[in-house]
Design a protein around this motif. Structure first.
Motif, PDB file in Angstrom:
ATOM      1  N   ASN A  55      -1.397 -10.374  -7.728  1.00 43.95           N
ATOM      2  CA  ASN A  55      -0.565 -10.032  -6.292  1.00 43.95           C
ATOM      3  C   ASN A  55      -1.460 -10.343  -5.275  1.00 43.95           C
ATOM      4  OD1 ASN A  55       1.366  -9.350  -8.356  1.00 43.95           O
ATOM      5  ND2 ASN A  55       0.832  -7.146  -8.422  1.00 43.95           N
ATOM      6  N   HIS A  82       3.882 -10.391  -6.924  1.00 40.86           N
ATOM      7  CA  HIS A  82       4.352  -9.180  -5.799  1.00 40.86           C
ATOM      8  C   HIS A  82       3.327  -9.909  -4.505  1.00 40.86           C
ATOM      9  CE1 HIS A  82       5.909  -5.764  -7.952  1.00 40.86           C
ATOM     10  NE2 HIS A  82       5.553  -6.372  -8.975  1.00 40.86           N
ATOM     11  N   TYR A  97       2.788  -8.533  -0.724  1.00 39.84           N
ATOM     12  CA  TYR A  97       2.821  -7.410   0.121  1.00 39.84           C
ATOM     13  C   TYR A  97       2.926  -8.119   1.533  1.00 39.84           C
ATOM     14  CZ  TYR A  97       1.524  -4.754  -4.011  1.00 39.84           C
ATOM     15  OH  TYR A  97       1.567  -4.261  -5.104  1.00 39.84           O
ATOM     16  N   ASP A 133       7.346  -6.694  -1.302  1.00 40.79           N
ATOM     17  CA  ASP A 133       6.731  -5.444  -1.306  1.00 40.79           C
ATOM     18  C   ASP A 133       6.552  -5.258   0.331  1.00 40.79           C
ATOM     19  OD1 ASP A 133       6.752  -4.688  -3.927  1.00 40.79           O
ATOM     20  OD2 ASP A 133       5.119  -5.884  -4.170  1.00 40.79           O
ATOM     21  N   ARG A 161      10.966  -4.263  -3.535  1.00 39.58           N
ATOM     22  CA  ARG A 161      10.567  -3.383  -4.753  1.00 39.58           C
ATOM     23  C   ARG A 161       9.789  -2.393  -4.459  1.00 39.58           C
ATOM     24  NH1 ARG A 161      11.315  -0.797  -8.258  1.00 39.58           N
ATOM     25  NH2 ARG A 161      10.484  -1.035 -10.684  1.00 39.58           N
TER      26      ARG A 161
END
Length: 315
Positions: A99, A125, A127, A165, A195
């Motif tokens: 991530n 993921h 961000y 995210d 998420r």
């Protein structure tokens, strides 16, 4: 780990192995941010990255999740990212989740084939600093995207299989605009299906360009009670399923955490309790000095405000 600067990562990554792949942030122009302004951005050489992987492996480490630092690791060229991912899989073949932070622009610059390749090699993921639901606020704060660009970028990574995210900030729109910002953010998040959502009160620093606007009155900060009401409005309007939500108000030591929609009523009740406790007290603002010893003059002894003006003149 040899680490330069302040460690900054989402609370969901607290158990991940953090692997530095760059120093600072390649964008580093958001008016409110002081995390990386005292650092000269540079990519770390592969030799240093591999040395860190080797060090952890030799100590018996076998991380299943890895977070690539620092600001906007996804902005690295795909070829360089792939080289890093390949090294990770050599040293930690059981790692299933890699991530990192990203920006809307860094996503839009990558072709669909690149996004699919990164997903196939473990990127899961991303961000994104969404911050506000209002385009005029994003422009004022010098974010590098507007809402429609963010929606387009998120659709692209979700199509490739990655999870989105969101990082957002209460107070970013200023005094009197909390409800407006909350409703716009809820609409955005309901369309994009994050998420995780990480929400915190925007920190106010003397050392960043935003402070000049506070001084001249072109930006009036919201206090923490208004920020709490903004957060309450946001939670009321969020409609997604299985959203992990984490909201921070460090200066009044309040944290609101849960899964939406299951925990919505409990979180709203907590916010109501805290608002009732603080609304008749002296206003509290999320004001900090920052961690750079002299952030106003960290580069060539020039103030950050001078540097920002010089950047605008060259754009």
């Amino acid at each position: 780990m040899n680490y330069e600067g302040q460690i900054c990562r989402a609370p969901m990554e607290r158990a991940s192995f953090m692997l530095p792949v760059m120093v600072g942030c390649s964008y580093n122009r958001c008016k409110f941010c002081n995390l990386f302004r005292h650092l000269k951005y540079r990519e770390l050489p592969m030799e240093q990255i591999e040395e860190e992987l080797k060090r952890v492996a030799e100590l018996g480490g076998n991380p299943k999740k890895i977070f690539l630092g620092d600001g906007n690791a996804f902005g690295l060229k795909t070829e360089h990212l792939m080289e890093i991912l390949d090294k990770i899989h050599v040293y930690f073949p059981e790692c299933y989740c890699i991530n990192m932070d990203a920006t809307v622009t860094s996503i839009l610059r990558k072709a669909e084939e690149e996004l699919e390749l990164l997903y196939k090699n473990g990127v899961r993921h991303l961000y994104l600093g969404i911050e506000s639901g209002l385009d005029d606020v994003l422009k004022f704060m010098e974010k590098d995207h507007d809402q429609e660009q963010a929606i387009a970028a998120i659709e692209r990574i979700q199509k490739a299989g990655m999870l989105f995210d969101a990082h957002i900030m209460t107070g970013v729109a200023g005094k009197g605009r909390g409800t407006e910002n909350a409703e716009a953010l809820a609409d955005f998040l309901n369309r994009t299906h994050p998420r995780h959502v990480v929400n915190f009160s925007m920190f106010l620093h003397k050392e960043v360009p935003l402070y000049r606007h506070i001084e001249d009155g072109t930006f009036v900060p919201a206090d923490e009670v208004e920020n709490l009401r903004e957060e309450r409005c946001l939670l009321e309007h969020l409609k997604g399923n299985e959203i992990l939500y984490d909201g921070f108000h460090d200066f009044i030591e309040v944290r609101v955490k849960g899964t939406l929609p299951k925990d919505k009523e409990r979180m709203l009740a907590k916010l109501d309790q805290v608002i009732a406790e603080y609304e008749h007290r002296e206003p509290v603002y999320a004001y900090v000095r920052g961690e750079c010893p002299d952030l106003e003059k960290c580069e060539n002894h020039r103030s950050l405000w001078e540097m920002e003006d010089a950047k605008r003149m060259t754009v």
